[in-house]
Design a protein around this motif. Structure first.
Motif, mmCIF file in Angstrom:
data_model
loop_
_atom_site.group_PDB
_atom_site.id
_atom_site.type_symbol
_atom_site.label_atom_id
_atom_site.label_comp_id
_atom_site.label_asym_id
_atom_site.label_seq_id
_atom_site.Cartn_x
_atom_site.Cartn_y
_atom_site.Cartn_z
ATOM 1 N N LEU A 102 0.721 -1.345 0.014
ATOM 2 C CA LEU A 102 0.102 -0.001 -0.090
ATOM 3 C C LEU A 102 0.918 1.412 -0.012
ATOM 4 C CD1 LEU A 102 -2.588 -1.116 2.801
ATOM 5 C CD2 LEU A 102 -2.851 -1.073 0.349
ATOM 6 N N ASP A 103 0.466 2.364 -0.667
ATOM 7 C CA ASP A 103 0.779 3.690 -0.495
ATOM 8 C C ASP A 103 0.096 4.916 -0.338
ATOM 9 O OD1 ASP A 103 -0.359 3.906 -2.968
ATOM 10 O OD2 ASP A 103 1.402 4.447 -4.114
ATOM 11 N N ASP A 104 -1.224 4.706 -0.026
ATOM 12 C CA ASP A 104 -2.114 5.650 0.582
ATOM 13 C C ASP A 104 -3.552 5.238 0.893
ATOM 14 O OD1 ASP A 104 -2.929 7.998 0.695
ATOM 15 O OD2 ASP A 104 -2.714 8.590 -1.323
ATOM 16 N N PHE A 105 -4.341 5.951 1.435
ATOM 17 C CA PHE A 105 -5.546 5.375 2.178
ATOM 18 C C PHE A 105 -6.488 6.376 2.027
ATOM 19 C CE2 PHE A 105 -3.511 7.961 5.308
ATOM 20 C CZ PHE A 105 -4.695 8.603 5.977
ATOM 21 N N LEU A 106 -7.866 5.957 2.059
ATOM 22 C CA LEU A 106 -8.967 6.568 2.211
ATOM 23 C C LEU A 106 -9.856 6.410 3.709
ATOM 24 C CD1 LEU A 106 -10.400 6.476 -1.358
ATOM 25 C CD2 LEU A 106 -9.874 8.604 -0.181
ATOM 26 N N VAL A 183 -8.265 -1.507 -2.608
ATOM 27 C CA VAL A 183 -8.546 -2.636 -1.789
ATOM 28 C C VAL A 183 -9.743 -1.947 -0.769
ATOM 29 C CG1 VAL A 183 -6.859 -4.060 -2.287
ATOM 30 C CG2 VAL A 183 -6.433 -2.562 -0.331
ATOM 31 N N ALA A 184 -10.705 -2.769 -0.233
ATOM 32 C CA ALA A 184 -11.308 -2.374 1.076
ATOM 33 C C ALA A 184 -11.079 -3.169 2.302
ATOM 34 C CB ALA A 184 -12.848 -2.483 0.695
ATOM 35 N N GLY A 185 -11.048 -2.547 3.404
ATOM 36 C CA GLY A 185 -10.984 -3.270 4.408
ATOM 37 C C GLY A 185 -11.380 -2.574 5.866
ATOM 38 N N MET A 186 -11.116 -3.142 6.848
ATOM 39 C CA MET A 186 -11.688 -2.570 8.190
ATOM 40 C C MET A 186 -10.777 -2.162 9.059
ATOM 41 S SD MET A 186 -14.892 -5.320 8.422
ATOM 42 C CE MET A 186 -15.519 -5.957 6.766
ATOM 43 N N THR A 187 -9.527 -2.209 9.138
ATOM 44 C CA THR A 187 -8.694 -2.147 10.153
ATOM 45 C C THR A 187 -7.268 -1.233 10.017
ATOM 46 O OG1 THR A 187 -7.403 -4.119 9.456
ATOM 47 C CG2 THR A 187 -9.255 -4.407 11.083
ATOM 48 N N GLY A 188 -7.165 -0.713 8.619
ATOM 49 C CA GLY A 188 -6.028 -0.109 8.162
ATOM 50 C C GLY A 188 -5.871 1.178 8.789
ATOM 51 N N ALA A 203 4.466 0.572 7.016
ATOM 52 C CA ALA A 203 4.142 0.035 5.642
ATOM 53 C C ALA A 203 3.309 -1.251 5.793
ATOM 54 C CB ALA A 203 5.509 -0.471 5.117
ATOM 55 N N ALA A 204 2.699 -1.439 4.897
ATOM 56 C CA ALA A 204 1.343 -2.496 5.000
ATOM 57 C C ALA A 204 1.355 -3.346 3.844
ATOM 58 C CB ALA A 204 0.379 -1.764 5.423
ATOM 59 N N LEU A 205 1.290 -4.592 3.995
ATOM 60 C CA LEU A 205 0.902 -5.673 3.022
ATOM 61 C C LEU A 205 -0.428 -5.908 3.003
ATOM 62 C CD1 LEU A 205 3.904 -8.043 3.411
ATOM 63 C CD2 LEU A 205 3.735 -6.577 1.449
ATOM 64 N N SER A 206 -1.117 -5.959 1.810
ATOM 65 C CA SER A 206 -2.571 -6.179 1.869
ATOM 66 C C SER A 206 -2.860 -7.349 1.096
ATOM 67 C CB SER A 206 -3.292 -5.115 1.148
ATOM 68 O OG SER A 206 -4.585 -5.344 0.784
ATOM 69 N N LEU A 207 -3.484 -8.322 1.491
ATOM 70 C CA LEU A 207 -3.763 -9.545 0.964
ATOM 71 C C LEU A 207 -5.040 -9.593 0.605
ATOM 72 C CD1 LEU A 207 -2.983 -12.632 0.094
ATOM 73 C CD2 LEU A 207 -3.504 -13.403 2.449
ATOM 74 N N VAL A 208 -5.067 -9.895 -0.822
ATOM 75 C CA VAL A 208 -6.665 -9.877 -1.167
ATOM 76 C C VAL A 208 -7.281 -11.153 -1.241
ATOM 77 C CG1 VAL A 208 -8.040 -9.211 -3.470
ATOM 78 C CG2 VAL A 208 -5.929 -7.891 -2.986
ATOM 79 N N VAL A 209 -8.503 -11.280 -0.474
ATOM 80 C CA VAL A 209 -8.823 -12.447 -0.333
ATOM 81 C C VAL A 209 -10.223 -12.566 -1.069
ATOM 82 C CG1 VAL A 209 -7.957 -13.058 1.711
ATOM 83 C CG2 VAL A 209 -10.048 -11.641 1.927
ATOM 84 N N ASN A 210 -10.944 -11.688 -1.738
ATOM 85 C CA ASN A 210 -12.161 -11.820 -2.549
ATOM 86 C C ASN A 210 -12.347 -10.595 -3.375
ATOM 87 O OD1 ASN A 210 -12.792 -10.635 0.754
ATOM 88 N ND2 ASN A 210 -14.198 -9.834 -0.765
ATOM 89 N N PRO A 211 -13.251 -10.549 -4.360
ATOM 90 C CA PRO A 211 -13.518 -9.263 -4.999
ATOM 91 C C PRO A 211 -14.709 -8.638 -4.051
ATOM 92 C CG PRO A 211 -14.043 -11.077 -6.390
ATOM 93 C CD PRO A 211 -13.700 -11.866 -4.964
ATOM 94 N N ALA A 212 -14.488 -7.397 -3.852
ATOM 95 C CA ALA A 212 -15.310 -6.391 -3.033
ATOM 96 C C ALA A 212 -16.730 -6.560 -3.604
ATOM 97 C CB ALA A 212 -14.988 -5.129 -2.925
ATOM 98 N N ALA A 213 -17.939 -6.162 -2.742
ATOM 99 C CA ALA A 213 -19.080 -6.439 -3.043
ATOM 100 C C ALA A 213 -19.619 -5.781 -4.307
ATOM 101 C CB ALA A 213 -20.015 -5.667 -1.951
ATOM 102 N N GLY A 214 -20.237 -6.532 -5.292
ATOM 103 C CA GLY A 214 -20.727 -5.799 -6.615
ATOM 104 C C GLY A 214 -19.506 -5.847 -7.619
ATOM 105 N N VAL A 215 -18.333 -5.995 -7.283
ATOM 106 C CA VAL A 215 -17.330 -5.920 -8.226
ATOM 107 C C VAL A 215 -17.410 -7.009 -9.338
ATOM 108 C CG1 VAL A 215 -14.663 -6.221 -8.985
ATOM 109 C CG2 VAL A 215 -15.564 -4.923 -7.010
#
Length: 258
Positions: A102-106, A183-188, A203-215
């Motif tokens: 990752l390099d940025d957040f919302l 990516v979408a998450g709940m803890t970052g 720094a953070a590594l994001s493991l994608v485990v599913n397509p987000a809702a509706g993708v």
């Protein structure tokens, strides 16, 4: 040579670090509450590890005491923090099992204690720069570690944080996509912003485990799907961190021999 411990924070699917030698658990008391921390060594390097959700995954993301976690690591002498997040892919091309550095957040959260600077301390009101919240030098270490073991990763991505513990709606994901989310998450968040406020490199590594809702319309999100991806993806994430720690241990050994 006295080594500063490396901080590690992880969540779903990452509840212990089998790589740690001489692992011991302790509770670190902070002004924001207690935090359980596992301390040990990894390739001879001191490590302080925190699992966000606690033993047995009992703490939901919106109730994680992020301030206590970051304060505890800082009080233990940590300077660098590697975080692991399990996420849903907002970008349609992202496949389950891919890893993003990752390099940025919302921040789409609404009800979290998100700062150490409440205005009532001696420093008064503090506005902290978040231009490079994910530390460039630490990100580079992760990228180089991944390259060294030939593990493909995506260099850069925007983490969009929601409160949870429910998954996001398709409309929320469409909004996040319009804002540039990867990516979408709940803890970052506020984990990353608190680390910056505390003067830590994060720094953070994001493991994608599913397509987000509706993708991918018609594909529901299931915990079985997530668990299956974690089984194969978690070792890849840990392998990257293992290489980073190993590289640091070699570098530290060379310095001692100099």
């Amino acid at each position: 040579m006295s080594l500063q411990p490396l901080g590690m924070i992880a969540g779903t699917g990452f509840y212990d670090l089998e790589a740690l030698d001489d692992a011991r658990s302790e509770t670190v008391e902070t002004a924001y509450g207690p935090t359980p921390v596992t301390r040990g060594t990894w390739h001879g390097q001191p490590v302080a590890f925190v699992t966000r959700h606690g033993a047995g995954h009992k703490v939901p993301p919106h109730r994680v005491n992020y301030r206590a976690i970051i304060r505890a690591l800082a009080d233990l002498g940590v300077r660098d923090v590697i975080a692991v997040n399990v996420t849903g892919g907002i970008e349609p091309d992202l496949e389950a099992g891919e890893i993003v550095v990752l390099d940025d957040f919302l921040d789409f959260t609404r009800r979290r204690e998100s700062t150490f600077h409440d205005g009532d301390g001696p420093e008064g009101v503090v506005h902290t720069d978040m231009t490079t919240a994910y530390d460039p030098a630490l990100r580079r270490e992760l990228l180089e570690a991944a390259s060294s073991i030939e593990q493909p990763v995506l260099d850069g991505g925007v983490y969009v944080c929601f409160d949870g513990p429910r998954f996001e709606s398709p409309a929320e994901i469409r909004l996040a996509a319009l804002a540039g989310g990867t990516v979408a998450g709940m803890t970052g968040v506020p984990e990353v912003t608190l680390a910056v406020e505390a003067g830590l490199r994060y720094a953070a590594l994001s493991l994608v485990v599913n397509p987000a809702a509706g993708v991918r319309p018609g594909e529901p999100i299931t915990m079985d799907e997530i668990s299956a991806v974690l089984t194969t993806g978690a070792p890849k994430v840990l392998a990257i961190i293992d290489e980073l720690v190993h590289t640091r241990s070699v570098f530290a050994s060379d310095e001692d021999d100099a």
